[in-house]
Scaffold this motif. Structure first.
Motif, mmCIF file in Angstrom:
data_model
loop_
_atom_site.group_PDB
_atom_site.id
_atom_site.type_symbol
_atom_site.label_atom_id
_atom_site.label_comp_id
_atom_site.label_asym_id
_atom_site.label_seq_id
_atom_site.Cartn_x
_atom_site.Cartn_y
_atom_site.Cartn_z
ATOM 1 N N ALA A 108 0.606 -0.918 0.166
ATOM 2 C CA ALA A 108 -0.052 -0.091 -0.021
ATOM 3 C C ALA A 108 0.590 1.343 -0.195
ATOM 4 C CB ALA A 108 -0.792 -0.007 1.103
ATOM 5 N N PHE A 109 0.352 2.427 -0.411
ATOM 6 C CA PHE A 109 1.407 3.175 -0.581
ATOM 7 C C PHE A 109 0.112 4.546 -0.669
ATOM 8 C CE2 PHE A 109 0.387 1.879 -5.385
ATOM 9 C CZ PHE A 109 -0.446 3.410 -5.399
ATOM 10 N N ALA A 110 0.573 6.173 -0.331
ATOM 11 C CA ALA A 110 0.124 6.769 0.248
ATOM 12 C C ALA A 110 -0.195 8.108 -1.284
ATOM 13 C CB ALA A 110 -0.104 8.032 1.070
ATOM 14 N N THR A 111 -1.468 8.376 -1.807
ATOM 15 C CA THR A 111 -1.457 9.255 -3.073
ATOM 16 C C THR A 111 -1.707 10.941 -2.132
ATOM 17 O OG1 THR A 111 -3.737 9.306 -2.963
ATOM 18 C CG2 THR A 111 -2.143 7.998 -4.469
ATOM 19 N N ASP A 112 -1.074 12.010 -2.619
ATOM 20 C CA ASP A 112 -1.604 12.947 -2.329
ATOM 21 C C ASP A 112 -1.407 14.287 -3.081
ATOM 22 O OD1 ASP A 112 -1.296 15.878 -0.562
ATOM 23 O OD2 ASP A 112 -0.431 14.802 1.257
ATOM 24 N N PRO A 113 -1.914 14.742 -3.530
ATOM 25 C CA PRO A 113 -2.172 16.671 -4.467
ATOM 26 C C PRO A 113 -1.448 17.559 -4.351
ATOM 27 C CG PRO A 113 -4.578 15.960 -3.254
ATOM 28 C CD PRO A 113 -3.384 15.366 -2.498
ATOM 29 N N LEU A 114 -0.393 17.141 -2.982
ATOM 30 C CA LEU A 114 0.591 18.043 -2.977
ATOM 31 C C LEU A 114 1.553 18.006 -3.492
ATOM 32 C CD1 LEU A 114 1.461 20.419 -0.763
ATOM 33 C CD2 LEU A 114 2.051 18.411 0.462
ATOM 34 N N PHE A 115 1.922 16.323 -4.511
ATOM 35 C CA PHE A 115 2.693 16.276 -5.183
ATOM 36 C C PHE A 115 2.906 16.568 -7.094
ATOM 37 C CE2 PHE A 115 4.034 14.610 -0.900
ATOM 38 C CZ PHE A 115 5.268 14.868 -0.579
ATOM 39 N N VAL A 116 1.996 16.374 -7.266
ATOM 40 C CA VAL A 116 1.540 17.242 -8.628
ATOM 41 C C VAL A 116 2.230 18.104 -9.289
ATOM 42 C CG1 VAL A 116 -1.011 16.441 -8.374
ATOM 43 C CG2 VAL A 116 -0.473 18.578 -8.851
ATOM 44 N N GLU A 117 2.597 17.053 -10.804
ATOM 45 C CA GLU A 117 3.330 18.389 -11.466
ATOM 46 C C GLU A 117 2.695 19.353 -11.420
ATOM 47 O OE1 GLU A 117 6.092 19.073 -12.013
ATOM 48 O OE2 GLU A 117 6.813 17.911 -13.860
ATOM 49 N N ALA A 118 3.564 20.607 -10.793
ATOM 50 C CA ALA A 118 3.481 21.982 -11.607
ATOM 51 C C ALA A 118 3.342 22.236 -12.813
ATOM 52 C CB ALA A 118 5.479 22.668 -11.894
ATOM 53 N N PRO A 119 2.223 22.846 -13.541
ATOM 54 C CA PRO A 119 1.821 23.620 -14.637
ATOM 55 C C PRO A 119 2.548 23.644 -15.881
ATOM 56 C CG PRO A 119 0.452 24.942 -13.214
ATOM 57 C CD PRO A 119 1.645 23.881 -12.274
ATOM 58 N N LEU A 120 2.100 23.195 -17.114
ATOM 59 C CA LEU A 120 3.538 23.306 -18.369
ATOM 60 C C LEU A 120 2.047 24.789 -19.491
ATOM 61 C CD1 LEU A 120 5.684 20.846 -19.026
ATOM 62 C CD2 LEU A 120 5.959 23.291 -19.127
ATOM 63 N N PRO A 121 1.725 25.570 -19.220
ATOM 64 C CA PRO A 121 0.441 26.260 -20.288
ATOM 65 C C PRO A 121 1.889 26.206 -21.375
ATOM 66 C CG PRO A 121 0.876 28.103 -18.331
ATOM 67 C CD PRO A 121 1.294 26.390 -17.293
ATOM 68 N N PRO A 122 0.652 26.583 -22.395
ATOM 69 C CA PRO A 122 2.240 26.666 -23.708
ATOM 70 C C PRO A 122 2.405 28.100 -23.983
ATOM 71 C CG PRO A 122 -0.927 26.675 -24.236
ATOM 72 C CD PRO A 122 -0.108 26.472 -23.238
ATOM 73 N N PRO A 123 3.312 28.763 -24.206
ATOM 74 C CA PRO A 123 3.579 29.812 -24.185
ATOM 75 C C PRO A 123 2.752 30.675 -25.332
ATOM 76 C CG PRO A 123 5.152 28.615 -25.730
ATOM 77 C CD PRO A 123 4.242 27.740 -25.120
ATOM 78 N N PRO A 124 3.056 32.142 -25.534
ATOM 79 C CA PRO A 124 1.297 33.025 -26.240
ATOM 80 C C PRO A 124 2.631 33.080 -27.628
ATOM 81 C CG PRO A 124 3.092 34.278 -24.586
ATOM 82 C CD PRO A 124 3.753 32.607 -24.187
ATOM 83 N N TRP A 125 2.345 31.856 -28.443
ATOM 84 C CA TRP A 125 3.324 32.158 -29.972
ATOM 85 C C TRP A 125 2.030 31.907 -31.077
ATOM 86 C CZ3 TRP A 125 8.438 27.959 -28.999
ATOM 87 C CH2 TRP A 125 8.911 28.664 -28.020
ATOM 88 N N PRO A 126 3.168 32.030 -31.861
ATOM 89 C CA PRO A 126 1.964 32.389 -33.083
ATOM 90 C C PRO A 126 2.208 31.271 -33.766
ATOM 91 C CG PRO A 126 4.165 33.354 -33.618
ATOM 92 C CD PRO A 126 3.911 33.274 -32.296
ATOM 93 N N SER A 127 1.178 30.780 -34.104
ATOM 94 C CA SER A 127 0.821 29.014 -35.176
ATOM 95 C C SER A 127 1.817 28.413 -35.658
ATOM 96 C CB SER A 127 -0.507 28.955 -35.006
ATOM 97 O OG SER A 127 -0.798 29.854 -36.325
ATOM 98 N N TRP A 128 2.549 29.470 -36.243
ATOM 99 C CA TRP A 128 3.007 29.207 -37.523
ATOM 100 C C TRP A 128 4.325 28.247 -36.637
ATOM 101 C CZ3 TRP A 128 7.694 31.657 -37.242
ATOM 102 C CH2 TRP A 128 8.069 32.763 -36.511
#
Length: 220
Positions: A108-128
């Motif tokens: 058995a192991f514990a789960t904790d949302p404290l350790f989820v990955e930091a977000p990676l929102p896309p950079p504000p770049w043009p589509s090309w």
């Protein structure tokens, strides 16, 4: 007679102090525990693709809910670390939970949302502008870290507070003599490691950021 009575009281007080010290010594752990941060195994989502920043955002959303690529075997050293650990914690992401299942077997192991990955929102770049996921991920992290590009998700400042809370939890567990294994995510593990060092923990091992790699700490 007064002198004899005083001597007896002094001896009694010394005995009480000795007993108290003995009790405290028994209560202290023989050594502080070791903290190990491990990155999850390789995810199933393919990186053999080239796309723009908007499509990267959609790809990352699928990555966040996906599991591990089939057929992987965790390193035996990591399995042994799990055997020795008093506490094992996974994040609540599927790839982290499947990593814990692979490493821990039926334990058995514990789960904790404290350790989820930091977000990676896309950079504000043009589509090309089109790149591989690894390259876009690097720039997404750069924009998030240095330019506060969070897209309404967790900011760098908020993630740093979370990493400090995670480090405090791990230090409390280790201070009680428990070896702790965290099976989570590459960048947030790096942030937690940074917080641990800031709080005085001594880094023993750093295997980098590859899948299944570890960072290990002891309390100074």
């Amino acid at each position: 007679m007064k002198g004899l009575a005083g001597d007896r009281r002094s001896l009694a007080n010394m005995a009480d102090a000795t007993n108290a010290d003995h009790i405290l010594a028994e209560a202290r752990p023989a050594r502080p525990g070791v903290i190990t941060l491990a990155r999850h195994g390789e995810p199933a989502l393919s990186r053999k693709i080239i796309f723009n920043a908007h499509a990267y955002g959609e790809w990352w959303a699928r990555y966040e809910v996906g599991g591990l690529k089939a057929g992987q075997t965790p390193p035996e050293s990591l399995v042994e670390t799990c055997r020795q650990a008093s506490v094992v914690i996974a994040s609540t992401r599927r790839r982290s939970i499947e990593t814990a299942q692979a490493v821990c077997g039926g334990r058995a192991f514990a789960t904790d949302p404290l350790f989820v990955e930091a977000p990676l929102p896309p950079p504000p770049w043009p589509s090309w502008i089109r790149m591989k996921p690894s390259h876009l991920g690097f720039f997404a992290r750069f924009w998030w870290w240095f330019f506060n590009n969070h897209g309404g998700l967790e900011t760098r400042a908020q993630a740093e507070l979370r990493s400090d809370r995670a480090a405090d939890l791990l230090i409390d567990l280790a201070a009680g003599g428990q070896d702790v294994l965290v099976l989570a995510h590459g960048f947030f593990n790096w942030m937690v490691a940074r917080s641990l060092r800031k709080k005085g923990a001594l880094q023993l091992v750093d295997e980098g950021h590859a899948y299944w790699s570890i960072k290990r700490f002891t309390l100074a």
